[in-house]
Design a protein around this motif. Structure first.
Motif, PDB file in Angstrom:
ATOM      1  N   TRP A 304      13.216   0.029  -1.248  1.00 30.80           N
ATOM      2  CA  TRP A 304      14.228  -0.059  -0.182  1.00 30.80           C
ATOM      3  C   TRP A 304      14.966   1.269  -0.006  1.00 30.80           C
ATOM      4  N   GLN A 305      15.542   1.743  -1.142  1.00 31.89           N
ATOM      5  CA  GLN A 305      16.501   2.840  -1.066  1.00 31.89           C
ATOM      6  C   GLN A 305      15.822   4.182  -0.839  1.00 31.89           C
ATOM      7  N   PHE A 306      14.687   4.387  -1.526  1.00 32.06           N
ATOM      8  CA  PHE A 306      14.097   5.711  -1.568  1.00 32.06           C
ATOM      9  C   PHE A 306      12.834   5.804  -0.723  1.00 32.06           C
ATOM     10  N   LEU A 307      11.843   4.970  -1.010  1.00 33.16           N
ATOM     11  CA  LEU A 307      10.576   5.100  -0.291  1.00 33.16           C
ATOM     12  C   LEU A 307      10.742   4.755   1.181  1.00 33.16           C
ATOM     13  N   CYS A 308      11.531   3.720   1.490  1.00 31.22           N
ATOM     14  CA  CYS A 308      11.757   3.390   2.897  1.00 31.22           C
ATOM     15  C   CYS A 308      12.982   4.116   3.449  1.00 31.22           C
ATOM     16  N   GLY A 309      13.844   4.624   2.583  1.00 31.66           N
ATOM     17  CA  GLY A 309      15.026   5.344   3.056  1.00 31.66           C
ATOM     18  C   GLY A 309      16.012   4.455   3.802  1.00 31.66           C
ATOM     19  N   MET A 310      16.272   3.262   3.256  1.00 37.24           N
ATOM     20  CA  MET A 310      17.082   2.282   3.995  1.00 37.24           C
ATOM     21  C   MET A 310      18.563   2.326   3.618  1.00 37.24           C
ATOM     22  N   HIS A 311      19.041   3.415   3.013  1.00 34.78           N
ATOM     23  CA  HIS A 311      20.429   3.406   2.527  1.00 34.78           C
ATOM     24  C   HIS A 311      21.437   3.341   3.654  1.00 34.78           C
ATOM     25  N   ALA A 312      21.017   3.722   4.858  1.00 33.99           N
ATOM     26  CA  ALA A 312      21.950   3.687   5.984  1.00 33.99           C
ATOM     27  C   ALA A 312      21.876   2.378   6.753  1.00 33.99           C
ATOM     28  N   TYR A 313      21.235   1.371   6.143  1.00 37.08           N
ATOM     29  CA  TYR A 313      21.125   0.076   6.810  1.00 37.08           C
ATOM     30  C   TYR A 313      21.802  -1.000   5.969  1.00 37.08           C
ATOM     31  N   LEU A 439      12.519   2.149   9.373  1.00 37.96           N
ATOM     32  CA  LEU A 439      12.258   0.769   9.762  1.00 37.96           C
ATOM     33  C   LEU A 439      10.766   0.469   9.751  1.00 37.96           C
ATOM     34  N   GLY A 440       9.954   1.464  10.058  1.00 39.07           N
ATOM     35  CA  GLY A 440       8.506   1.258  10.004  1.00 39.07           C
ATOM     36  C   GLY A 440       8.040   1.065   8.576  1.00 39.07           C
ATOM     37  N   LEU A 441       8.531   1.904   7.699  1.00 38.40           N
ATOM     38  CA  LEU A 441       8.157   1.771   6.289  1.00 38.40           C
ATOM     39  C   LEU A 441       8.602   0.415   5.747  1.00 38.40           C
ATOM     40  N   PHE A 442       9.800  -0.014   6.142  1.00 39.84           N
ATOM     41  CA  PHE A 442      10.275  -1.300   5.631  1.00 39.84           C
ATOM     42  C   PHE A 442       9.469  -2.452   6.192  1.00 39.84           C
ATOM     43  N   ALA A 443       9.039  -2.330   7.454  1.00 42.56           N
ATOM     44  CA  ALA A 443       8.192  -3.374   8.035  1.00 42.56           C
ATOM     45  C   ALA A 443       6.896  -3.502   7.244  1.00 42.56           C
ATOM     46  N   VAL A 444       6.346  -2.361   6.820  1.00 45.47           N
ATOM     47  CA  VAL A 444       5.151  -2.385   5.982  1.00 45.47           C
ATOM     48  C   VAL A 444       5.471  -3.051   4.648  1.00 45.47           C
ATOM     49  N   ARG A 445       6.606  -2.702   4.076  1.00 48.60           N
ATOM     50  CA  ARG A 445       6.996  -3.265   2.772  1.00 48.60           C
ATOM     51  C   ARG A 445       7.143  -4.777   2.845  1.00 48.60           C
ATOM     52  N   LEU A 446       7.549  -5.280   3.983  1.00 44.07           N
ATOM     53  CA  LEU A 446       7.695  -6.735   4.149  1.00 44.07           C
ATOM     54  C   LEU A 446       6.360  -7.407   4.413  1.00 44.07           C
ATOM     55  N   GLY A 447       5.295  -6.612   4.475  1.00 44.67           N
ATOM     56  CA  GLY A 447       3.979  -7.204   4.675  1.00 44.67           C
ATOM     57  C   GLY A 447       3.665  -7.557   6.115  1.00 44.67           C
ATOM     58  N   LEU A 448       4.365  -6.911   7.067  1.00 45.81           N
ATOM     59  CA  LEU A 448       4.151  -7.238   8.467  1.00 45.81           C
ATOM     60  C   LEU A 448       2.915  -6.554   9.061  1.00 45.81           C
ATOM     61  N   PHE A 449       2.362  -5.594   8.322  1.00 48.59           N
ATOM     62  CA  PHE A 449       1.189  -4.883   8.814  1.00 48.59           C
ATOM     63  C   PHE A 449       0.156  -4.783   7.696  1.00 48.59           C
ATOM     64  N   ASP A 450      -1.132  -4.734   8.096  1.00 50.14           N
ATOM     65  CA  ASP A 450      -2.169  -4.690   7.075  1.00 50.14           C
ATOM     66  C   ASP A 450      -2.487  -3.248   6.721  1.00 50.14           C
ATOM     67  N   GLU A 512      17.489  12.184   3.865  1.00 49.07           N
ATOM     68  CA  GLU A 512      16.429  13.146   3.623  1.00 49.07           C
ATOM     69  C   GLU A 512      15.073  12.473   3.741  1.00 49.07           C
ATOM     70  N   LEU A 513      14.221  13.050   4.524  1.00 48.71           N
ATOM     71  CA  LEU A 513      12.854  12.563   4.612  1.00 48.71           C
ATOM     72  C   LEU A 513      12.044  13.504   3.754  1.00 48.71           C
ATOM     73  N   CYS A 514      11.859  13.148   2.521  1.00 44.17           N
ATOM     74  CA  CYS A 514      11.180  14.067   1.611  1.00 44.17           C
ATOM     75  C   CYS A 514       9.947  13.396   1.060  1.00 44.17           C
TER      76      CYS A 514
END
Lengths: 560, 255
Positions: A304-313, A439-450, A512-514
């Motif tokens: 959540w926090q790092f790979l998807c970068g969701m800290h601002a959500y 949001l795209g990365l998180f959508a993947v994390r939720l299993g919404l895409f194959d 940061e998108l690193c």
């Protein structure tokens, strides 16, 4: 039976001493949640006794100097108490603590006075500067508590006990907890806050301190003294511009050990979509990363926090009655951070409005348990509609508070605006190809895409290729490895995302998108031994990437 | 059962130099989460005399002055004192427990058995050759006082109306309004008394507004307490007229 702790060990002995005091609802801990619980139960006509170790009600929100409301879902009984606080402030005798343009804030004397007026109005009897030292049970049913008031022990009999003391009552009974993070059990760092003045308004100043939950009493005291004598609690020097206006007497614990309840709603449940349906109130908050060593946090939180970068959500969490009922117990409810949420999810309950809603829910549940003569579980199963209806009247339950995921950078009016996740492959491609892929990365994390959709973009250019590899790696798909290794071979590239929107707090301004550091993390998770040499080079540095590299090396060596 | 030579009740201003003098074989049991609360959290801003102080008290005074918390004429920025004392306790040796209460003190053949309650560990009994209680007890004779921190841009002349008196803090806009309240009053009850006074005496205070309240009740004693009861020695920090008197008292007392 009387449940106590002897030198840290739960102990149980017969008790035939009777009760010096009796009531319908005994609230142990009159903090942010407990004070509202006491008022809510008393408002429904129950005889309530409230006990607190401090000298005033309100907990961290008053004597802890954490005065501000920043996130949190709106609505509930607390609005009536805050209206009283507004009247007190309007009378002009107390300094304001709400900065113009900011959210609500009430200083210690204002909020404590408002709470006391409500205690008096509804007949809550309060006992301050007292600790709960034992719990009285009849089998699995809690029937009262023993407190020490500084001079003697007092027994209090109650039909329902509300533990608003961060789990202190449950701790005395040796009830199981959900623990801190998996790697080392640590919980979020605490803070100690002081009141300072800026622009003719008081506000709290604080800093992150240390993990409090995993210390012995003497270690905790030493740590408390250390931080009480450090910035910002103690300055190198004071002037009339920098002097103190308040000192927080309560330790600001961001996380306490959550009690295992009839329903535990963990972050893994949230990610799996396994959310409660019988919701009695919603919360709203970002997931708080109070610990700097994210590489030691649970992997789902790293996602959540790092790979998807969701800290601002921020996220909404629905709370059901079973999350307030300790597993296997009757006659006891929880009000506060220690409900059944666990290490990561607990940060979603800690906002003031949400803690106050939790207290209100517990207080109403306790009152209804007395009215119907039933347990909390029976109340939830047989009287749920009535319970939710009562909470809806005050605004505590409001389905509109189920906001999903919101961008905290967007202006709120009055609540933050939900943001949609990508739904189609085209939307996902556009998101992952941008500098705002969260949001795209998180959508993947939720299993919404194959995975195959993502693998198809590994031949693309630039950010789409890199972000697709991060997404695939997060799914555990080794097809991501060639791209991840290529990212590792290069230099760290950092994209700074500056929000174009109005923001309240500076930590939301940039992200940061690193992908370099993300690749360091993911090759470790994928057990890629071919990356070991490069990881060891990175680990020789002294930055965050080095720490991630060390964690990845440990993972790869364990797997091999 | 762990043994300490001395158990101190209260991480008070008076207890601090005793803990320094006794070093490691000393356990201090403090019910709150701060040190010197009987002055700092009680907002007792009485001016202090820093002349002819013994070494530990002199060092504390020097640190307070160095941080701008104590003026040359003895006025205190009282809210900052607790942080300094916490830092002192962190360095003084000995064991400190906070959020803990001594629930029972029993005289034994060779000293005392002291049962301490801490929310994390429950009850633990320690043995000690000596117990010194530096806190206020119900059997003592004192007048409770409640402090309200005021902030004002203009000068306020200190006054004493009997039930209410005004103390000046260190900074130009820093004042503490002290209320003599009934015995047994809780902090919220005292705050209600203070709030009613503020409502009816606005003209006395002009533009001053209340910034904070004392979270700890103050006390006025006729004389410093030094007595023995049931074998326990009571050296009550709050019974001293001001902060540095209490520290000096703890440093000079014959143990």
């Amino acid at each position: 039976m009387l449940h106590i702790l002897n030198e840290g060990n739960p102990s149980c002995e017969p008790y035939d001493g009777g009760f010096e005091l009796t009531c319908d609802v005994c609230v142990v801990g009159l903090g942010t949640a407990g004070a509202i619980a006491a008022i809510a139960a008393a408002k429904r006509g129950q005889r309530v006794i409230g006990v607190d170790a401090s000298s005033i009600p309100g907990g961290v929100g008053t004597s802890g100097c954490v005065w501000d409301y920043y996130y949190g879902a709106y609505g509930g009984l607390y609005c009536e108490i805050n209206a009283e606080a507004d009247r007190i402030v309007a009378e002009g005798r107390y300094i304001h603590s709400t900065k113009p343009g900011y959210k609500l804030s009430y200083s210690t004397p204002v909020k404590s006075l408002a709470l006391e007026r409500f205690f008096e109005r509804y007949g809550v009897r309060t006992i301050y500067e007292s600790n709960v030292t034992g719990v009285l049970c009849d089998g699995k049913r809690v029937v009262g508590v023993i407190i020490f008031d500084g001079g003697r022990f007092v027994s209090i009999g109650a039909s329902v006990v509300i533990d608003g003391a961060e789990g202190a009552v449950c701790h005395l009974m040796g009830l199981p907890t959900l623990g801190g993070r998996k790697s080392d059990g640590k919980t979020a760092r605490f803070s100690r806050t002081v009141g300072v003045m800026e622009y003719k308004r008081m506000h709290g100043a604080w800093a992150f301190n240390e993990d409090y939950a995993n210390t012995t009493p003497s270690e905790a005291a030493a740590m408390t003294c250390r931080w009480a004598s450090s910035h910002p609690c103690l300055a190198e020097s004071y002037t009339d511009r920098t002097r103190l206006y308040a000192v927080g007497r309560e330790i600001g614990l961001r996380e306490v050990l959550c009690v295992s309840c009839e329903r535990n709603f963990l972050f893994t449940d949230y990610l799996a979509g396994n959310c409660p349906e019988n919701v009695i109130f919603y919360t709203f908050s970002p997931l708080d990363n109070a610990n700097p060593d994210l590489w030691n946090e649970d992997e789902d939180f790293q996602d959540w926090q790092f790979l998807c970068g969701m800290h601002a959500y921020g996220v909404s969490m629905g709370v059901c009655p079973e999350m307030l009922i300790p597993r296997g117990m009757e006659g006891i409810l929880l009000a506060g951070k220690h409900i059944g949420t666990g290490h990561t999810m607990t940060s979603t309950i800690r906002m003031r409005t949400d803690m106050e809603k939790c207290g209100e829910a517990a207080g109403v549940m306790a009152a209804m348990m007395c009215e119907h003569g039933c347990s909390g579980l029976t109340l939830s199963r047989e009287h749920f509609d009535e319970l939710r209806g009562i909470l809806a009247e005050s605004g505590c339950y409001d389905p509109d508070n189920d906001r999903g995921i919101c961008d905290l950078n967007l202006p709120d009016d009055p609540m933050w605006k939900p943001v949609p996740l990508p739904k189609t492959a085209e939307e996902l491609r556009e998101t992952l190809g941008s500098e705002h892929p969260s949001l795209g990365l998180f959508a993947v994390r939720l299993g919404l895409f194959d995975a195959d959709t993502l693998a198809g973009w590994l031949d693309a250019d630039g950010l789409l290729r890199d972000n697709a590899a991060v997404a695939l790696g997060m799914m555990g798909d080794r097809r991501a490895l060639p791209v991840l290794r290529e990212i590792l071979a290069g230099e760290p590239v950092v994209h700074i995302y500056r929000s174009p929107h109005k923001y309240f707090f500076p930590w939301l301004e940039t992200t940061e998108l690193c992908n370099f550091t993300k690749a360091v993390c993911l090759v470790g998770r994928l057990g890629d031994a071919d990356s070991l040499e490069r990881l060891r080079e990175i680990a020789a540095g002294d930055d965050k990437a080095a720490e991630w590299a060390k964690a990845s090396i440990r993972k790869i060596e364990q797997k091999s | 059962m762990k043994h300490y030579h001395t158990i101190l009740i209260g991480a008070t201003a008076l207890a601090y130099p005793i803990a320094v003098r006794l070093g490691g074989d000393c356990l201090t049991v403090e019910p709150g989460f701060s040190a010197g609360a009987e002055f700092s959290d009680a907002m007792r801003a009485e001016p202090v005399d820093t002349r002819a102080l013994p070494p530990i008290a002199a060092a504390l005074a020097a640190e307070l002055k160095g941080r701008g918390i104590l003026s040359e004429d003895g006025r205190l920025h009282i809210l900052a004192v607790g942080g300094v004392l916490c830092g002192c306790w962190a360095k003084c040796g000995g064991t400190l427990l906070m959020g803990a209460r001594a629930t029972e003190i029993v005289q034994t053949g060779d000293g005392f058995a002291v049962t301490v309650f801490h929310p994390q560990t429950g009850f633990t009994t320690y043995s000690a050759a000596r117990v010194i209680d530096t806190t206020v007890r119900d059997f003592m004779d004192y007048q409770p006082t409640f402090g309200l921190l005021l902030a004002r841009d203009e000068w306020l002349t200190p006054f004493d109306d009997g039930d209410v008196y005004l103390q000046r803090g260190l900074f130009a806009d820093e004042f503490v309004l002290r209320f003599r309240v009934p015995r047994g009053a809780t902090i919220p009850e005292a705050q209600a008394i203070a709030d009613r006074w503020l409502e009816t005496h606005r003209e006395r205070l002009g533009s001053a507004q209340a910034a904070g309240i004392a979270l700890y009740m103050g006390q006025e004693f006729r004389l410093p307490v030094d007595m023995v009861r049931d074998g326990v020695r009571y050296l009550t920090s709050a019974s001293h007229p001001d902060l540095m008197s209490a520290v000096k008292g703890g440093e000079l007392v014959c143990l």
